[in-house]
Design a protein around this motif. Sequence first.
Motif, mmCIF file in Angstrom:
data_model
loop_
_atom_site.group_PDB
_atom_site.id
_atom_site.type_symbol
_atom_site.label_atom_id
_atom_site.label_comp_id
_atom_site.label_asym_id
_atom_site.label_seq_id
_atom_site.Cartn_x
_atom_site.Cartn_y
_atom_site.Cartn_z
ATOM 1 N N ASP A 63 35.819 57.324 53.151
ATOM 2 C CA ASP A 63 35.609 56.147 53.826
ATOM 3 C C ASP A 63 36.925 55.408 53.896
ATOM 4 N N GLU A 64 37.989 56.006 53.222
ATOM 5 C CA GLU A 64 39.307 55.342 52.932
ATOM 6 C C GLU A 64 40.419 55.904 54.086
ATOM 7 N N GLY A 149 38.002 49.420 47.757
ATOM 8 C CA GLY A 149 36.646 49.798 48.058
ATOM 9 C C GLY A 149 35.863 48.649 48.801
ATOM 10 N N ALA A 150 34.935 49.013 49.572
ATOM 11 C CA ALA A 150 33.904 48.104 50.401
ATOM 12 C C ALA A 150 34.935 47.170 51.049
ATOM 13 N N SER A 151 34.667 45.853 51.095
ATOM 14 C CA SER A 151 35.424 44.898 51.756
ATOM 15 C C SER A 151 36.680 44.270 51.047
ATOM 16 N N GLU A 204 47.723 52.433 46.778
ATOM 17 C CA GLU A 204 46.509 51.731 47.279
ATOM 18 C C GLU A 204 46.899 50.790 48.265
ATOM 19 N N GLY A 205 46.210 50.808 49.349
ATOM 20 C CA GLY A 205 46.626 49.697 50.427
ATOM 21 C C GLY A 205 45.429 49.588 51.343
ATOM 22 N N GLY A 206 45.258 48.199 51.528
ATOM 23 C CA GLY A 206 44.211 48.117 52.771
ATOM 24 C C GLY A 206 42.693 48.041 52.233
ATOM 25 N N LYS A 207 41.618 48.510 53.040
ATOM 26 C CA LYS A 207 40.514 48.558 52.565
ATOM 27 C C LYS A 207 39.542 49.485 53.301
ATOM 28 N N SER A 208 38.458 49.940 52.797
ATOM 29 C CA SER A 208 37.746 51.281 53.584
ATOM 30 C C SER A 208 37.408 50.881 54.807
ATOM 31 N N ILE A 301 48.394 37.239 44.691
ATOM 32 C CA ILE A 301 46.793 37.840 45.197
ATOM 33 C C ILE A 301 47.190 39.037 45.535
ATOM 34 N N ILE A 302 46.795 40.141 44.832
ATOM 35 C CA ILE A 302 46.919 41.359 45.048
ATOM 36 C C ILE A 302 45.492 42.017 45.705
ATOM 37 N N ASN A 303 44.516 41.321 45.614
ATOM 38 C CA ASN A 303 43.481 41.689 46.126
ATOM 39 C C ASN A 303 42.463 40.735 46.746
#
Length: 328
Positions: A63-64, A149-151, A204-208, A301-303
């Motif tokens: 889902d990524e 992952g997720a939101s 890593e970048g963004g969300k699923s 803020i990294i996530n």
Amino acid sequence: MPQITKENVLEILGKKILPGKSATINLNMAKLYTTTSVEVPVIIERSKNPGPVVLITAGIHGDELNGVEIVRQLISKEINKPKCGTTICIPVVNVFGFLNMAREFPDGRDLNRMFPGTKNGSLASRFAFQFVQEILPIADFCLDFHTGGASRFNVAQIRVKKGDKHSIELANIFKAPFTIVSTTITKSYRETCSKMGIPILLFEGGKSQDSNKEIAKQGVEGTMRILDHLNMLKSKFELPDAHAEPILIENTTWMRAKYSGLLHLKIPCGKFVEKGEYIGTITDPYGKFRHKIKSRNQGYIINVNESPIVYQGDAIFHISTASKVIDE
């Protein structure tokens, strides 16, 4: 076991690919309940000139989508056609998950917790084993693309193991906005590469289940810088300029929701905040309750959790507690 012969012929997945040639080989993953084969396209580009083999993967979690889009753009723009050496691109490793927009394999297992796999184990373990045996050993360098992952939305970042100076040097060449020091997860793809002595950068970048143009841009441009460093980027491409040096983050902490309710974010991911800065609000659906969230400490803020609804105890902000600009 894949190999490059003395004649510079790549032998992989039962095929022979000559110097200067392109090939798409389907790695047979398994079959659906209908007995229809599920195959993973492996896209290979070879220069006539000998050089490194770079393995570029995305979609280990199905889902990524941001990682899939990054590798798609590398292929579409022909950035993967090397000046020397070989590139192997696998835009969607977990095709099962991609079809279902799910993180896991159909057996419920996370592929990124199953490496190096076993020959007679679960479906995910068998696929990991096949991948490690038939593709990974040929790689001199790996790039693996993920999202939050997720939101949970991750700022564009490269993850490196503590004390791994070589990976930090490579991260400084990739030049994602942030380089995060994180431990390798047991039975992960990154840990397996490390044990096999293959350098790897995990992005890593963004969300699923989301596609973000800026995240894709960061991933594509970082890959171009790595290929240029390896003398593999063709001269027709202009090397993208990074507007700032990466920020190395060595320690982080999670802020969790004190209350359940509707989450309203007040700051963008990647922002530097001061201790006590107003960064979000939790409300109830009925207009009776409003809680202001303030940063516990100074940091980046990294996530951020972009879910509109949270429960008490849910992780909502991931913030750095120690950071510095990486030296040239």
